[in-house]
Write an enzyme that holds these catalytic residues in place. Structure first.
Site, PDB file in Angstrom:
ATOM      1  N   GLY A 191      27.583 -22.096  43.616  1.00 28.53           N
ATOM      2  CA  GLY A 191      26.790 -21.344  41.908  1.00 28.53           C
ATOM      3  C   GLY A 191      27.554 -20.060  41.733  1.00 28.53           C
ATOM      4  O   GLY A 191      27.262 -20.586  40.531  1.00 28.53           O
ATOM      5  N   GLU A 208      19.780 -23.863  41.353  1.00 30.20           N
ATOM      6  CA  GLU A 208      18.817 -24.293  42.238  1.00 30.20           C
ATOM      7  C   GLU A 208      19.465 -24.072  43.537  1.00 30.20           C
ATOM      8  O   GLU A 208      20.691 -25.038  43.676  1.00 30.20           O
ATOM      9  CB  GLU A 208      18.264 -25.724  41.995  1.00 30.20           C
ATOM     10  CG  GLU A 208      17.842 -26.007  40.570  1.00 30.20           C
ATOM     11  CD  GLU A 208      16.664 -25.433  40.372  1.00 30.20           C
ATOM     12  OE1 GLU A 208      15.742 -25.375  41.680  1.00 30.20           O
ATOM     13  OE2 GLU A 208      16.412 -24.932  39.863  1.00 30.20           O
ATOM     14  N   CYS A 243      17.119 -27.683  51.359  1.00 25.85           N
ATOM     15  CA  CYS A 243      17.195 -26.159  50.361  1.00 25.85           C
ATOM     16  C   CYS A 243      15.396 -25.534  50.810  1.00 25.85           C
ATOM     17  O   CYS A 243      14.960 -24.148  50.852  1.00 25.85           O
ATOM     18  CB  CYS A 243      17.216 -26.194  49.272  1.00 25.85           C
ATOM     19  SG  CYS A 243      16.507 -27.121  48.139  1.00 25.85           S
TER      20      CYS A 243
END
Length: 478
Positions: A191, A208, A243
């Site tokens: 990310g 996300e 997650c």
């Protein structure tokens, strides 16, 4: 290849191909048809990648993707309508509205753990919002990636929606292009790379990510119901490779033994005496992740804390559901996101102390609380920062399309699902329309004391000042 794909998509978007509601609806209907006609192909691909049970694939991926399409189709025209908002007294007479417009050409980089849903769900939002799209499925789920590359062009407009397969080099090439938005699902490490690449073009990004999702369990719960929900939310979600799966439990020292015993009974009922042979448990995605996970529990300070499970089969890439009690906080298991079948239990003297434990870590994607205590529930909601929350269950909040799904802080930025997916890939354009009437001479120089008095009155909402301004006071010489 990346530059060529972007050029073609920009040409299609510039031609206005993706903007009409009819085009958007046609693509969404095509996705529904693809899901209906190719369900067995989709299930087989997910099974090849993860040995995910077919029912789990249907419940957690296929059915949710289809519901997402239908939800968008049913509401698309309303979402696209300009939203009228009040006009201010300072611009009287006028009308004001917020017009949603597509961002342009967007890049969606997907994850391997829910390789179908986490690819197609943001694509649904991007299409509904009228964008051209590149989908980059995860190379760690190669069967699903290959399936997308084959199936999507058969169903949707390939001049506006493309699939690019590949690994790090292909993803790097994609990130070097200029996009109007990048939507990434995966680890915080990657990310940060995505965010750095996007910054070069000032490209907005939705991330996300994940984190250590806590589950606080009070001693007043219906333990039989609570433990079943915890177990299916942890091990029934891709064997912990999710997650939003609980990363650790917090409970009181006095209640922990009863909780452990109940978890053991439920796990044996769900997955049998030899869970490595259970067809209802996903395997670990690959040998690299298998090695990462086994190293977490081989650490001496961790291995001594296993109270259930711990069996592994490297050949089959299987790891049994594993419960641990009071693992030291300075171990890798307790410092990093587990993303696997280990569930450590942290004990506190009073259940109220659990909130401080949660807040000592980075903000999680999801936080769970099991309790009948309304005061504890209120404190939990008010004082625990998290992407989302669920009381007395696990993971189900993401199935409600009226709720945003996304992280905060280290667990991500931006949200999607339902209308939030449409908004994620739209720009809210402010539009104010005036006529040539309603001239207020006081707004123009030179600013005499009389004009200043009227202008100050207008800004402060004075009706008398408005009347004076509309009547043309103070009078000007022409």
């Amino acid at each position: 290849m990346a530059a060529e794909a972007v050029r073609e998509l920009r040409a299609s978007f510039a031609a206005g191909r993706t903007r009409p509601a009819e085009w958007r609806a046609a693509q969404l209907r095509a996705l529904v048809r693809m899901i209906d006609e190719k369900e067995s192909d989709i299930t087989a691909a997910i099974h090849d990648d993860l040995a995910k049970p077919h029912m789990e694939s249907y419940l957690h991926e296929i059915s949710l993707a289809k519901s997402s399409c239908k939800f968008a189709l049913d509401r698309l025209k309303n979402w696209m309508k300009p939203e009228k908002v009040p006009a201010a007294i300072t611009t009287f007479p006028s009308s004001a509205q917020i017009v949603p417009e597509p961002l342009g050409v967007v890049l969606i980089i997907s994850a391997w753990n829910y390789p179908f849903l986490l690819s197609i769900d943001p694509v649904i939002g991007a299409i509904a919002a009228g964008n051209a799209v590149v989908l980059k499925p995860s190379e760690i789920a190669p069967a699903t990636s290959s399936m997308f590359a084959k199936l999507l062009p058969e169903y949707v407009d390939s001049t506006c929606i493309k699939v690019v397969e590949g690994g790090v080099s292909e993803t790097t090439a994609l990130l070097e292009q200029r996009w109007d938005k990048i939507f990434y699902t995966g680890s915080g490490t990657v990310g940060r790379i995505v965010l750095e690449a996007a910054a070069k073009h000032l490209t907005p990004v939705a991330l996300e990510l994940g984190g250590k999702c806590p589950a606080i369990v009070d001693s007043d719960v219906d333990i039989h119901v609570a433990v079943k929900r915890l177990a299916v939310g942890k091990w029934g979600c891709n064997n912990g490779q999710a997650c939003i799966a609980p990363d650790y439990i917090i409970t009181t020292k006095s209640f922990a033994p009863e909780l452990v015993d109940s978890l053991k009974r439920v796990l044996e009922r769900f997955y049998g005496k030899d869970p490595l042979e259970s067809a209802d448990l996903s395997r670990i995605v690959n040998s690299k992740h298998f090695q990462r996970l086994t190293e977490l529990i081989e650490e001496k300070k961790v291995a001594d804390k296993i109270v259930y499970g711990g069996q592994t089969d490297e050949k089959k890439l299987k790891i049994a559901p594993t419960i641990l009690l009071d693992v030291p906080q300075d171990t890798a298991l307790m410092k990093t996101e587990i993303f696997g079948p280990f569930l450590p239990i942290v004990t506190v003297e009073k259940i109220e102390d659990s909130i401080d434990v949660v807040n000592s870590k980075t903000k999680p994607l999801a936080a769970y609380l099991f309790t009948k205590n309304k005061k504890l529930q209120q404190d939990f909601v008010a004082n625990v920062p998290a992407g989302g929350m669920l009381v007395n269950d696990v993971a189900l909040h993401l199935t409600n399309p009226h709720l945003p799904f996304g992280g905060v802080g280290d667990s991500g930025t931006g949200s999607y699902h339902g209308k939030f997916s449409f908004d994620c890939f739209s720009h809210k354009k402010a539009v104010l329309v005036r006529s040539f009437g309603g001239e207020a001479g006081a707004r123009y120089p030179p600013y005499t004391p009389e004009k200043q008095k009227i202008l100050r009155g207008l800004i402060n909402g004075s009706f008398i000042a408005l009347i004076l301004a509309l009547l043309g006071f103070p009078r000007e010489r022409r």
